[in-house]
Scaffold this active site. Structure first.
Site, PDB file in Angstrom:
ATOM      1  N   LYS A  56      22.375   5.793  -2.635  1.00 39.26           N
ATOM      2  CA  LYS A  56      21.178   6.430  -2.600  1.00 39.26           C
ATOM      3  C   LYS A  56      22.259   7.847  -1.853  1.00 39.26           C
ATOM      4  CE  LYS A  56      16.954   7.212  -3.033  1.00 39.26           C
ATOM      5  NZ  LYS A  56      16.539   6.368  -3.678  1.00 39.26           N
ATOM      6  N   TYR A 107       9.160   0.676   4.143  1.00 35.04           N
ATOM      7  CA  TYR A 107       9.755   1.378   2.844  1.00 35.04           C
ATOM      8  C   TYR A 107       8.832   2.274   2.277  1.00 35.04           C
ATOM      9  CZ  TYR A 107      13.953  -0.947   3.434  1.00 35.04           C
ATOM     10  OH  TYR A 107      14.826  -1.687   3.735  1.00 35.04           O
ATOM     11  N   ASP A 143      -5.174  18.356 -10.311  1.00 35.69           N
ATOM     12  CA  ASP A 143      -6.111  18.210  -9.141  1.00 35.69           C
ATOM     13  C   ASP A 143      -5.854  16.808  -9.406  1.00 35.69           C
ATOM     14  OD1 ASP A 143      -7.023  17.055  -7.324  1.00 35.69           O
ATOM     15  OD2 ASP A 143      -8.719  19.329  -7.250  1.00 35.69           O
ATOM     16  N   ARG A 157      13.588  -4.948  24.777  1.00 35.76           N
ATOM     17  CA  ARG A 157      12.192  -3.914  24.621  1.00 35.76           C
ATOM     18  C   ARG A 157      10.792  -3.856  25.012  1.00 35.76           C
ATOM     19  NH1 ARG A 157      10.812  -4.722  18.142  1.00 35.76           N
ATOM     20  NH2 ARG A 157       9.345  -2.845  18.473  1.00 35.76           N
ATOM     21  N   HIS A 172       7.587  -5.235   6.190  1.00 39.68           N
ATOM     22  CA  HIS A 172       8.587  -5.117   6.108  1.00 39.68           C
ATOM     23  C   HIS A 172       8.607  -3.316   4.985  1.00 39.68           C
ATOM     24  CE1 HIS A 172      12.922  -4.143   5.853  1.00 39.68           C
ATOM     25  NE2 HIS A 172      13.186  -4.455   5.045  1.00 39.68           N
ATOM     26  N   GLU A 223       6.575  -1.789   4.822  1.00 42.31           N
ATOM     27  CA  GLU A 223       5.340  -1.081   5.125  1.00 42.31           C
ATOM     28  C   GLU A 223       6.388   0.231   5.525  1.00 42.31           C
ATOM     29  OE1 GLU A 223       2.782   0.468   6.193  1.00 42.31           O
ATOM     30  OE2 GLU A 223       3.117   1.724   7.471  1.00 42.31           O
ATOM     31  N   SER A 259      -8.418   3.242   4.245  1.00 36.76           N
ATOM     32  CA  SER A 259      -7.990   4.850   3.590  1.00 36.76           C
ATOM     33  C   SER A 259      -7.121   4.944   2.297  1.00 36.76           C
ATOM     34  CB  SER A 259      -8.062   5.428   4.865  1.00 36.76           C
ATOM     35  OG  SER A 259      -6.946   6.567   4.657  1.00 36.76           O
ATOM     36  N   SER A 260      -5.179   3.805   3.137  1.00 33.10           N
ATOM     37  CA  SER A 260      -4.538   4.466   2.420  1.00 33.10           C
ATOM     38  C   SER A 260      -4.535   3.419   1.260  1.00 33.10           C
ATOM     39  CB  SER A 260      -3.520   3.155   3.678  1.00 33.10           C
ATOM     40  OG  SER A 260      -2.836   3.230   4.209  1.00 33.10           O
ATOM     41  N   HIS A 298       1.515   4.201  20.699  1.00 37.44           N
ATOM     42  CA  HIS A 298       2.553   5.362  20.750  1.00 37.44           C
ATOM     43  C   HIS A 298       2.980   4.249  18.722  1.00 37.44           C
ATOM     44  CE1 HIS A 298       7.114   7.292  19.779  1.00 37.44           C
ATOM     45  NE2 HIS A 298       6.956   6.141  19.830  1.00 37.44           N
ATOM     46  N   SER A 321      15.590  14.676  -1.287  1.00 38.09           N
ATOM     47  CA  SER A 321      16.643  13.752  -3.232  1.00 38.09           C
ATOM     48  C   SER A 321      16.244  15.565  -3.842  1.00 38.09           C
ATOM     49  CB  SER A 321      15.894  13.242  -3.739  1.00 38.09           C
ATOM     50  OG  SER A 321      16.718  12.614  -3.767  1.00 38.09           O
ATOM     51  N   HIS A 361      13.741 -11.855   8.332  1.00 32.99           N
ATOM     52  CA  HIS A 361      14.474 -10.939   8.783  1.00 32.99           C
ATOM     53  C   HIS A 361      14.394 -10.217  10.111  1.00 32.99           C
ATOM     54  CE1 HIS A 361      15.149  -7.079   6.367  1.00 32.99           C
ATOM     55  NE2 HIS A 361      13.905  -6.350   7.622  1.00 32.99           N
ATOM     56  N   HIS A 362      12.843 -10.325  10.496  1.00 29.45           N
ATOM     57  CA  HIS A 362      12.627  -9.591  11.760  1.00 29.45           C
ATOM     58  C   HIS A 362      12.084 -11.215  12.228  1.00 29.45           C
ATOM     59  CE1 HIS A 362      11.389  -5.766   9.999  1.00 29.45           C
ATOM     60  NE2 HIS A 362      11.715  -6.416   9.006  1.00 29.45           N
ATOM     61  N   TRP A 366       2.833  -3.146  18.335  1.00 29.17           N
ATOM     62  CA  TRP A 366       2.170  -2.551  17.317  1.00 29.17           C
ATOM     63  C   TRP A 366       2.256  -3.538  16.601  1.00 29.17           C
ATOM     64  CZ3 TRP A 366       3.463  -1.615  12.196  1.00 29.17           C
ATOM     65  CH2 TRP A 366       5.158  -1.595  11.701  1.00 29.17           C
TER      66      TRP A 366
END
Lengths: 527, 48, 414
Positions: free
Chosen positions: A333, A259, A107, A452, A255, A257, A171-172, A78, A270, A304-305, A143
């Site tokens: 923001k 963002y 293009d 979790r 991290h 990621e 790809s990314s 998931h 915006s 911090h993770h 994950w």
């Protein structure tokens, strides 16, 4: 490449070629954007069905539906599908469609690489899903795939998972190189950087994040691969390695990621809020600087993770201070969006509803993020449902709501028809209510002590889990409904004007609806 | 130069062959950055 | 060399970069541990808020909302911080949402609102950048104090090593020489099997009960040295106010000091494989006198266990003991039926290996299998348990090796 472009220039009024091969060979940014969006929707549905399995098992205490190993595989797949299959490709799809339209380019800068970036995805996705049918089952280590659970203790299918991650990363990286090249080299004359729409800005910054961190993820999985198969000990203490280093490398990717997934959504919101408030975005420059600051800070807060892995206390203090600092640009923001609404002339078409829900609910997710940035409290929150609630508030009501808002906002431009107003609003209210029924009680569960990634739980957690599951089934159903709304819009409906939304600002509203196959072959003049 | 020039001002015709060279340069630079980060992720562990 | 290197990060002094003078000064400066009247009022409001919500839902007992305050100074400080930042968030949320909601209702086109054109104001932007910064600094000060106290594991009275295994905990009392495993209670284990048809409500503390709880004395600073034997686990008792990862090859530490006898329950908090959800923690705090009695009992039963290894066991005794050991130590992976999980955990039922050479069988159970999830049970189980469980594996689930392994054979291996 130059001959291909020249050929297009000669007879630029031709439409799309017909048949299946149009989609296989296409180098058109609109076609590729469409492919990305449909791919992400398919992945979203599959990843969503896995979430339904999770919520079904957690509906009641006791094990009724699946065995624990398969349950772990469900939570893992998931997460992977939603992050790498749904949210990221959807954002790339939006970028493909909109960036050339918003900066007045004909293009993307690298159309053939664009085709390749997309067509890697279905193969990578299929490979990832195929692990579920292999002996030993699919990845079941979360994950975040912490070593050594994902190395020594993982099923053989993990090597296919590693290959799939490599391909997705490839790809990314190509996709983001394309975005950067397009934004830097393809802007219409007069479109200076500080005139670019905010969606383009957030994507430009996101693309830089991607180029920096996807290779680090690739490094992490390569090390896993060699640890598993070639006798290295990067992450095995027995051979002189360190399992905690895996987490450092992973979160150096992980991290930024988060963002990567949220910044383009900031950009979307915006765009939408000024349109429906009929008022220019408040603090455009500070929005750009805030986005850049968030991107920069995202590189220096990863641990911090990992407050509970046993870091030196000085490290914990540093990461706590750096982490809570992110609240500042993020708050800027939110304040800017509020100030954009202030004394505007607002209407509440579906895109605006989703964007407003984004601002409200993302802010809640932001505050719980601030709470867990405080290291001593995180000692309690860490690895509980409080965390699950937090990141679903920022990723579902944040990133996903941003994507849905974007789809409703640009769908008239893409299809030439407005989505059915009544059905869209039903979709919105159904989702906005059920998503809170789904995730809000998870805060309570986490605070009360539910870890979790557990398939079964003690009785004191029973009530809120049942509430959450009911919300989950309702939310899932709502997104199937979204599919019908999109299909209905493609097939027809109220004709969209070129401007689509009253007084909308931006180059994409100057072209016809639906957008012709080739746009801005001659660059527009920017005043 | 093209890359830097493009950042500074945008008075470039998107169909200009010079722009295509700029694209190529951008790709090469960004790919090098990506490879650099890939290698760096291993160096991260070098002093362990 | 390699071994010492990998233990490096675990040394406790590495956790403490400040010298003691600086630390004492920092603690004085930050006035650590005081619960101010303001926090007290906030706590009260928090409780009221929770209670109103619970009563409104009509079922005050069943719904839980907030973090427990816990039973130690640290846990109360953590709770205080949690509530402080919660209320800051609530106030900030209300402020921002009020502005947006006001705009949504007042500045709408169908009410004839005409859009202004203002789009920046340096003054306002400077204010709302600075204000959050000041708030964050105000949060960071008490947070730093609590973190320093939480991580200060020096001067412990009692050291207990906690080792995570898939999927149980081992507690080693380094000062008393006591060691035992703590696994999910057998009755709970039956209920939690897939489609067991048994009612989780038929037992108390479902999934939060173990066979051998960890017992600690009150009024002593207890230092836990936390590590793992296989994958990363996380030892968490919410009432103590912290959790700590158990990392294979490294030792982390944490501490607590309890003032009231009681039973505190927790769970493994880091995904550690299939049965991650089924390795609870039960911690019992006893008075010093009761604790001393408990220590004596443990030592006596360990001695009795050691003696029983010297006699010759018969098949029936080995099989019944073996079944019991198998179900706690082996069934998690190889399944109660011995069928294993294809591709992950090999089957024992019908396995040629389990009916073949006994010494090879003993070797795998005793030393584990490198590079797989098979643990070295030589270090975990007693001679009797090992002899019994190997005999059981050779003769249960339709296996027909027919031979017995005696505790003395195992003892000779040590």
């Amino acid at each position: 490449m130059s001959t291909a472009t020249a050929a297009h220039d000669d007879h630029h009024d031709h439409g799309a070629p017909a048949g299946l091969m149009r989609w296989v060979y296409t180098t058109n940014h609109k076609d590729i954007g469409t492919l990305y969006l449909w791919f992400s929707f398919v992945m979203f549905m599959i990843g969503g069905s896995f979430a339904m399995v999770i919520r079904a098992e957690l509906f009641m205490p006791g094990m009724q539906v699946v065995d624990p190993q398969f349950f772990n595989s469900m939570t893992t797949m998931h997460g992977l599908l939603m992050v790498f299959g749904a949210i990221m490709p959807a954002m790339v799809g939006l970028a493909n469609w909109q960036i050339p339209l918003m900066i007045g380019a004909p293009d993307m800068a690298l159309p053939r690489m664009n085709n390749w970036s997309f067509w890697i995805l279905p193969f990578a996705g299929t490979m990832l899903l195929s692990t579920m049918f292999m002996e030993g089952g699919g990845p079941a280590f979360g994950w975040t795939f912490y070593a050594p659970l994902s190395t020594t203790f993982a099923p053989d299918s993990t090597d296919f998972f590693i290959f799939a991650i490599h391909m997705l990363g490839f790809s990314s990286i190509m996709g983001s190189i394309n975005v950067i090249a397009t934004v830097l080299n393809m802007r219409a004359p007069g479109m200076t950087l500080m005139k670019m729409p905010l969606f383009v800005w957030t994507w430009l910054i996101t693309a830089f994040l991607l180029i920096a961190v996807m290779p680090v993820l690739a490094g992490a999985v390569t090390m896993m691969l060699t640890d598993r198969n070639f006798g290295t000990s990067f992450f095995s203490a027995a051979g002189g390695g360190d399992p905690v280093m895996f987490q450092h490398v992973f979160w150096f990717f992980g991290h930024p990621e988060v963002y990567i997934m949220i910044l383009p959504a900031f950009g979307v919101v915006s765009q939408i809020i000024p349109t429906f408030a009929r008022k220019p975005l408040f603090g455009y420059a500070s929005m750009v600087y805030a986005t850049a600051s968030i991107a920069f800070l995202s590189f220096i807060v990863w641990a911090h993770h990992m407050f509970t892995v046993g870091m030196p206390v000085a490290g914990e203090l540093y990461f706590m201070y750096a982490t809570v600092m992110i609240a500042v640009p993020t708050a800027v923001k939110v304040f800017n969006w509020a100030a954009t609404m202030w004394r505007g002339s607002m209407t509440f078409e579906p895109p605006m509803l989703w964007a407003l829900a984004f601002v409200f609910l993302f802010t809640l997710g932001g505050f719980t993020g601030l709470m867990m940035g405080v290291a001593p409290s995180d000692m309690q929150y860490h690895d509980t449902y409080f965390i699950v609630a937090h990141f679903h508030y920022v990723l579902v009501t944040g990133a996903l709501f941003g994507i849905i808002a974007a789809v409703y906002y640009w769908l008239p431009k893409w299809t030439g028809y407005y989505p059915d107003d009544r059905l869209s609003k039903l979709h919105f209210w159904w989702s906005a209510i059920s998503v809170n029924v789904l995730f809000f009680p998870q805060h309570f569960l986490g605070l009360a002590g539910m870890p979790r990634r557990i398939p079964d739980y003690s009785l004191q957690f029973a009530d809120w889990n049942m509430v959450s599951s009911i919300g989950g089934f309702a939310f899932g159903l709502g997104q199937v409904f979204f599919f019908f709304i999109i299909v209905k819009t493609i097939r027809g409906g109220e004709k969209a004007t070129d401007e689509c939304w009253e007084d909308a600002q931006g180059l994409e509203w100057t072209i016809a609806s639906p957008a012709p196959y080739h746009t801005f072959v001659t660059p527009p003049e920017i005043k | 130069m093209i890359l830097v020039g493009d950042v500074m001002s945008s008075d470039v015709d998107p169909n200009d062959p010079v722009r295509k060279a700029g694209n190529r340069r951008t790709v090469v630079i960004l790919l090098l950055v990506a490879v650099g980060f890939y290698v760096a992720s291993f160096l991260f562990l070098a002093d362990r | 060399m390699l071994a010492s290197k990998s233990w490096r990060a675990g040394h406790t002094n590495a956790h403490w970069p400040l010298d003691s003078q600086t630390r004492i000064f920092a603690l004085q400066l930050l006035n650590i541990g005081e619960i101010t009247p303001v926090t007290r009022i906030k706590n009260l409001l928090g409780t009221l808020f929770g209670a109103v919500f619970a009563i409104a839902s009509g079922d005050a007992a069943a719904y839980v909302f907030n973090m427990p305050k816990g039973v130690t100074d640290i846990s109360r400080q953590v709770y205080g911080l949690h509530m402080m930042i919660f209320w800051i968030s609530v106030v900030a949320c209300i402020a921002v949402f009020a502005v947006m909601i006001y705009s949504i209702f007042m500045h709408r086109k169908d009410k004839g609102a005409v859009a202004s054109t203002f789009h920046e104001s340096t003054t306002v932007e400077v204010i709302w950048t600075t204000l959050p910064m000041l708030v964050l600094i105000a949060v960071a000060v008490p947070a730093t104090a609590t973190l320093l106290a939480l991580e200060d594991t020096r001067n412990a009275d009692l050291n207990i090593q906690v080792t995570g295994f898939q999927w149980k905990w081992r507690y080693t009392y380094l000062d008393e020489g006591i060691e035992f495993f703590s696994t999910l209670d057998a009755e709970h284990n039956k209920i939690r099997q897939v489609r067991s048809g048994l009612d989780p409500a038929s037992v108390e503390h479902y999934l939060m009960e173990v066979d051998n709880p960890i017992v600690v004395p009150i009024n002593q600073k207890i230092r836990f040295l936390i590590t793992s034997n296989d994958v990363i686990h996380n030892w968490w008792v919410p009432a103590l106010g912290w959790k700590q990862d158990a990392v294979p090859g490294f030792i982390n530490d944490g501490w607590t000091e309890l003032s009231e006898p009681g039973t505190y329950r927790g769970k493994c908090a880091e995904l550690c494989g299939k049965d991650h959800g089924f390795m609870p923690i039960v911690l019992i705090a006893k008075t010093e006198a009761d604790y001393a009695t408990w220590v004596d009992e443990q030592k006596a039963s360990a001695a009795a266990e050691a003696n029983s290894a010297d006699r010759v066991w018969d098949m029936a005794d080995l099989m019944s003991k073996g079944e019991q050991v198998y179900n706690t130590s082996c069934a998690g992976c190889h399944q109660v039926s011995g069928a294993g999980l294809p591709g992950v955990f090999p089957a024992i039922a019908g396995s040629a290996f389990a009916m073949g050479d006994p010494s090879a069988h003993i070797d795998v159970v005793f030393n584990g299998a490198t590079g797989t999830a098979m643990q070295a049970f030589g270090a975990q189980l007693s001679d009797v348990d090992l002899a019994a469980v190997i005999t059981y594996e050779r003769n249960a689930f339709g296996n027909d090796a027919g031979d017995m392994v005696q505790p003395a054979t195992i003892k000779a291996l040590r």
